[in-house]
Design an enzyme around this catalytic site. Structure first.
Site, PDB file in Angstrom:
ATOM      1  N   TYR A 218       0.856  -1.183   0.000  1.00 32.69           N
ATOM      2  CA  TYR A 218       0.000   0.000   0.000  1.00 32.69           C
ATOM      3  C   TYR A 218       0.897   1.239   0.000  1.00 32.69           C
ATOM      4  O   TYR A 218       2.055   1.180   0.429  1.00 32.69           O
ATOM      5  CB  TYR A 218      -0.948   0.027   1.211  1.00 32.69           C
ATOM      6  N   ASP A 296       2.818  -3.779  22.594  1.00 37.47           N
ATOM      7  CA  ASP A 296       3.492  -5.050  22.365  1.00 37.47           C
ATOM      8  C   ASP A 296       4.060  -5.659  23.641  1.00 37.47           C
ATOM      9  O   ASP A 296       4.269  -6.872  23.715  1.00 37.47           O
ATOM     10  CB  ASP A 296       4.627  -4.873  21.357  1.00 37.47           C
TER      11      ASP A 296
END
Length: 399
Positions: A218, A296
């Site tokens: 993208y 994370d």
């Protein structure tokens, strides 16, 4: 640590997306905090990421969406699945009007550095401490103690571990955690727009899927580059690192025989990074005493639903709301934050893991059934549980 009289002293370890988001949301709720980052400059390694409506709404709420969209790219087509050998479209979302109609915001793609800059614009510079390498996190009873390489010791009222997948705060809270080899490695790279084939410059999040491999691309950086990330069987030299590199020829070898248009895109890439995906089970808790985790550090997930950054931003929003609702009892506020966030992030960890199998099916009956299911699905609606999430509603509903 600088603090307002009577307000809790909050320390955030880690100056990535999650740490900056938490700092921004806490400031929005009237809390001061100090953010400690081991790097000497706040730069984000890696390349592109997707900001879906659930995260875009929160950037708007922080007042940084305008800054963000200066370099972000608004998607017109999303989750466009293509067959590996010929590029046949299996399924595609119309994001141009669908996202606004269903979820009130657009979907964007962006280089990580530009998202980082947008979040940083909502954080006072004096609260960011760079070059602060943490060498230990220990507990004295319920009190977390940070010790830094330069000799400084910090005893905050609240510690937020936003220090990533190899979090030292997580180790102090829950001890060593088990990881499994996923058998998958990822390649990431950027292609300058002037070298990219036209099909890759569309405002589309395109996924090419095939046996044991898939590749996503993208545009990012105001459409100056095309971001690509590819997944393939892990080799012996794959490590879990944002800084390891491969060669374009190695990446081409992984996708030999795929659609020539895709091969042309790979050939135009700059030196790709390469890292192994390690699999981790969801934690059964991530609080201890006056310390908690987000992003994370709390819930590392495979990138197959493009929700890692979004979930870190959501974490920051929910944490700030919980602390604002009960500022006199931080331990209870942290417990409420964990109770609200753990089920959602664990679900995303699980579905992201499952997608790794689905995307990599060998050609045959199971693959044909998958392709048929993709052609009949409306992923924009199917993923509504992800995109419609609102932290304020979630916190209000838990009272």
């Amino acid at each position: 640590m600088m603090t307002t009289e009577g307000a809790p002293r909050i320390a955030i370890l880690g100056g990535g997306i999650g740490g900056l988001a938490a700092s921004a949301f806490l400031r929005d709720k009237g809390f001061g905090c100090d953010l400690y980052e081991q790097a000497t400059a706040l730069t984000e390694v890696g390349a592109g990421l997707v900001i879906a409506p659930n995260a875009a709404r929160l950037l708007r709420r922080l007042g940084v969406l305008d800054r963000f969209i200066e370099r972000a790219v608004q998607m017109e087509t999303g989750w466009e699945f293509r067959r590996w050998e010929n590029g046949a479209v299996l399924s595609a979302e119309n994001l141009g009007e669908g996202c606004i109609r269903l979820y009130g915001e657009h979907t964007y793609t962006v280089h990580r550095a530009h998202l980082l800059n947008a979040l940083r614009s909502a954080v006072p510079e004096h609260s960011i401490h760079l070059g602060k390498r943490c060498v230990s996190v220990e507990f004295e009873g319920d009190q977390a103690v940070l010790r830094f390489e330069d000799g400084e010791t910090v005893r905050p009222d609240i510690l937020i571990g936003a220090d990533g997948v190899h979090s030292c705060v997580r180790s102090a809270i829950v001890g060593p955690t088990q990881t499994r080899e996923s058998g998958i490695c990822a390649f990431r790279g950027l292609v300058p727009a002037e070298r990219a084939p036209d099909f890759a410059k569309r405002r589309a999040q395109t996924l090419w899927i095939g046996p044991d491999h898939h590749l996503v691309h993208y545009p990012v950086s105001g459409e100056e580059y095309v971001n690509l990330v590819a997944f393939a069987p892990a080799g012996a030299n794959s490590v879990e690192s944002w800084t390891a590199t491969a060669t374009v020829d190695e990446l081409l070898d992984e996708f030999a025989g795929w659609d020539p248009r895709l091969v042309e895109l790979i050939r135009a890439a700059d030196t790709p990074g390469r890292w192994a995906l390690l699999d981790r089970e969801p934690l059964d808790h991530w609080n201890r005493g006056n310390a908690t985790l987000l992003g994370d550090a709390a819930h590392p997930m495979f990138p197959f639903f493009a929700q890692g950054a979004a979930q870190a931003i959501e974490d920051g929003a929910v944490l700030a709301l919980c602390l604002a609702a009960d500022p006199g009892n931080p331990t209870a506020a942290l417990r409420r934050y964990e109770e609200l966030r753990r089920p959602r992030t664990a679900r995303l960890q699980e579905v992201s893991r499952g997608r790794s199998h689905i995307n990599h099916l060998p050609d045959g009956p199971e693959q044909q059934a998958r392709d048929l299911a993709y052609s009949q699905a409306d992923p924009l609606k199917a993923n509504g549980w992800i995109y419609e999430y609102d932290p304020e509603a979630a916190v209000s509903a838990s009272t």
